[in-house]
Design a protein around this motif. Structure first.
Motif, mmCIF file in Angstrom:
data_model
loop_
_atom_site.group_PDB
_atom_site.id
_atom_site.type_symbol
_atom_site.label_atom_id
_atom_site.label_comp_id
_atom_site.label_asym_id
_atom_site.label_seq_id
_atom_site.Cartn_x
_atom_site.Cartn_y
_atom_site.Cartn_z
ATOM 1 N N THR A 67 -21.222 -12.684 -14.917
ATOM 2 C CA THR A 67 -20.280 -13.772 -15.193
ATOM 3 C C THR A 67 -20.993 -15.113 -15.304
ATOM 4 N N ASN A 68 -21.937 -15.378 -14.415
ATOM 5 C CA ASN A 68 -22.674 -16.646 -14.468
ATOM 6 C C ASN A 68 -23.468 -16.784 -15.766
ATOM 7 N N ILE A 69 -24.035 -15.684 -16.227
ATOM 8 C CA ILE A 69 -24.769 -15.719 -17.497
ATOM 9 C C ILE A 69 -23.798 -15.926 -18.654
ATOM 10 N N ARG A 70 -22.633 -15.275 -18.586
ATOM 11 C CA ARG A 70 -21.613 -15.446 -19.631
ATOM 12 C C ARG A 70 -21.187 -16.906 -19.739
ATOM 13 N N LEU A 71 -21.017 -17.558 -18.607
ATOM 14 C CA LEU A 71 -20.579 -18.956 -18.623
ATOM 15 C C LEU A 71 -21.533 -19.820 -19.439
ATOM 16 N N GLU A 72 -22.824 -19.563 -19.294
ATOM 17 C CA GLU A 72 -23.813 -20.369 -20.008
ATOM 18 C C GLU A 72 -23.895 -19.983 -21.485
ATOM 19 N N LEU A 73 -24.050 -18.685 -21.758
ATOM 20 C CA LEU A 73 -24.240 -18.253 -23.143
ATOM 21 C C LEU A 73 -22.984 -18.445 -23.986
ATOM 22 N N GLU A 74 -21.846 -18.012 -23.466
ATOM 23 C CA GLU A 74 -20.609 -18.134 -24.236
ATOM 24 C C GLU A 74 -20.157 -19.584 -24.323
ATOM 25 N N GLY A 75 -20.441 -20.345 -23.269
ATOM 26 C CA GLY A 75 -20.131 -21.773 -23.323
ATOM 27 C C GLY A 75 -20.916 -22.468 -24.422
ATOM 28 N N ILE A 106 -24.584 -12.008 -26.182
ATOM 29 C CA ILE A 106 -23.218 -12.018 -25.654
ATOM 30 C C ILE A 106 -22.617 -10.618 -25.721
ATOM 31 N N GLU A 107 -22.854 -9.932 -26.831
ATOM 32 C CA GLU A 107 -22.343 -8.567 -26.975
ATOM 33 C C GLU A 107 -22.890 -7.672 -25.870
ATOM 34 N N SER A 108 -24.169 -7.837 -25.541
ATOM 35 C CA SER A 108 -24.788 -7.030 -24.494
ATOM 36 C C SER A 108 -24.086 -7.238 -23.155
ATOM 37 N N LEU A 109 -23.688 -8.472 -22.873
ATOM 38 C CA LEU A 109 -22.971 -8.754 -21.625
ATOM 39 C C LEU A 109 -21.574 -8.148 -21.649
ATOM 40 N N TRP A 110 -20.915 -8.223 -22.799
ATOM 41 C CA TRP A 110 -19.560 -7.671 -22.908
ATOM 42 C C TRP A 110 -19.563 -6.146 -22.821
ATOM 43 N N LEU A 111 -20.652 -5.513 -23.208
ATOM 44 C CA LEU A 111 -20.742 -4.063 -23.066
ATOM 45 C C LEU A 111 -20.609 -3.671 -21.596
ATOM 46 N N ARG A 112 -21.039 -4.552 -20.726
ATOM 47 C CA ARG A 112 -20.969 -4.278 -19.292
ATOM 48 C C ARG A 112 -19.667 -4.779 -18.672
ATOM 49 N N ILE A 113 -19.091 -5.829 -19.240
ATOM 50 C CA ILE A 113 -17.916 -6.450 -18.631
ATOM 51 C C ILE A 113 -16.600 -5.867 -19.152
ATOM 52 N N GLY A 114 -16.606 -5.297 -20.373
ATOM 53 C CA GLY A 114 -15.384 -4.778 -20.972
ATOM 54 C C GLY A 114 -14.634 -3.786 -20.102
ATOM 55 N N PRO A 115 -15.321 -2.780 -19.547
ATOM 56 C CA PRO A 115 -14.614 -1.808 -18.706
ATOM 57 C C PRO A 115 -13.959 -2.424 -17.471
ATOM 58 N N ILE A 116 -14.559 -3.483 -16.912
ATOM 59 C CA ILE A 116 -13.967 -4.131 -15.741
ATOM 60 C C ILE A 116 -12.662 -4.821 -16.121
ATOM 61 N N LEU A 117 -12.642 -5.464 -17.291
ATOM 62 C CA LEU A 117 -11.417 -6.111 -17.759
ATOM 63 C C LEU A 117 -10.323 -5.071 -17.965
ATOM 64 N N ASN A 118 -10.697 -3.937 -18.514
ATOM 65 C CA ASN A 118 -9.749 -2.848 -18.733
ATOM 66 C C ASN A 118 -9.187 -2.358 -17.400
ATOM 67 N N TYR A 119 -10.058 -2.188 -16.428
ATOM 68 C CA TYR A 119 -9.656 -1.712 -15.102
ATOM 69 C C TYR A 119 -8.644 -2.661 -14.478
ATOM 70 N N ASP A 120 -8.910 -3.957 -14.602
ATOM 71 C CA ASP A 120 -8.019 -4.958 -14.017
ATOM 72 C C ASP A 120 -6.637 -4.914 -14.663
ATOM 73 N N ILE A 121 -6.595 -4.848 -15.986
ATOM 74 C CA ILE A 121 -5.310 -4.865 -16.690
ATOM 75 C C ILE A 121 -4.529 -3.582 -16.445
ATOM 76 N N HIS A 122 -5.220 -2.439 -16.426
ATOM 77 C CA HIS A 122 -4.538 -1.177 -16.148
ATOM 78 C C HIS A 122 -3.968 -1.151 -14.733
ATOM 79 N N ALA A 123 -4.574 -1.927 -13.836
ATOM 80 C CA ALA A 123 -4.104 -1.964 -12.451
ATOM 81 C C ALA A 123 -2.893 -2.886 -12.289
ATOM 82 N N GLY A 124 -2.422 -3.480 -13.388
ATOM 83 C CA GLY A 124 -1.243 -4.346 -13.328
ATOM 84 C C GLY A 124 -1.602 -5.787 -13.030
#
Length: 239
Positions: A89-97, A160-178
């Motif tokens: 997440t900290n790396i995403r903040l810098e690169l995506e920002g 950025i894509e490389s980071l999202w490859l790792r973060i995408g499943p976590i976002l999915n997990y959170d949304i599926h959990a309501g």
């Protein structure tokens, strides 16, 4: 809108390249869960190809730490620790920002129109009685990458894509959990501020809006999912 099915390779594209792009989309769009096992044979059959190209694609994703091989040689989606999630997440903040800042300087009106349409679709999905979690994740991903691609920095986009490859499943997990963020349309509100900043070509405001979006999701997932998982593990060990 539902989970995107795997498809056969289009004419002119190598089988391994097609397998790689299909597997990446599953991860980027959060269509698989952390810890989920992937069957090479089933995946190959869904794509209408042999196992070898899928194995080659998996090997590349293992090298990028987007997938992992377990001791019994199964392939699965990694389960990030809270520390790893924080680091990503900290790396995403810098690169995506930075990507958003660059995109804001050259954002055309056509981009703004596309982003508003995507965000409106995201809002409608979030307002549904039974939101399609796969659609929410994919629309969110599509909106973000429309912006990053507009920065016209191919190397940065790959990072950025490389980071999202790792973060995408976590976002999915959170949304599926309501996720409460879906009910409150939190991402939608952050996106409005981001799009407005892009339209006015205010690079600093765009960066701030994007980082607020990332931080909001991070804090929610850290408090709700990682805290709950920690409690479950402690209960399971009787401590």
């Amino acid at each position: 809108m539902s989970t995107t099915p795997l498809t056969s390779a289009p004419r002119g594209k190598t089988l391994s390249g097609h397998a790689l792009s299909q597997l990446k989309e599953l991860l980027l769009s959060g269509q698989v869960m952390p810890g989920q096992l992937l069957s090479l044979r089933t995946t190959a059959e869904a794509m209408g190809i042999s196992v070898m190209p899928v194995r080659e694609a998996v090997a590349q994703l293992v090298g990028e730490q987007a997938l992992e091989v377990t001791p019994n040689r199964s392939v699965r989606v990694p389960i990030l620790s809270a520390e790893q999630y924080t680091e990503v997440t900290n790396i995403r903040l810098e690169l995506e920002g930075y990507a958003v800042q660059q995109a804001a300087l050259i954002a055309p009106t056509s981009l703004i129109a596309r982003l508003r349409k995507l965000n409106a679709r995201l809002a409608r999905e979030m307002e549904a009685t039974n939101p399609d979690s796969a659609a929410v994740v994919m629309l969110n991903k599509a909106l973000h990458f429309q912006v990053y691609e507009n920065a016209n920095m191919p190397l940065l986009l790959r990072m950025i894509e490389s980071l999202w490859l790792r973060i995408g499943p976590i976002l999915n997990y959170d949304i599926h959990a309501g996720s409460e963020r879906t009910v409150k349309k939190t991402a939608y509100e952050h996106h409005i501020r981001l799009i407005d900043a892009l339209e006015s070509r205010d690079a600093e405001a765009a960066r701030a809006a994007l980082q607020s979006d990332i931080k909001s999701a991070y804090q929610h997932i850290l408090e709700k999912q990682y805290a709950q998982d920690g409690e479950a593990r402690r209960a399971g060990h009787g401590s």
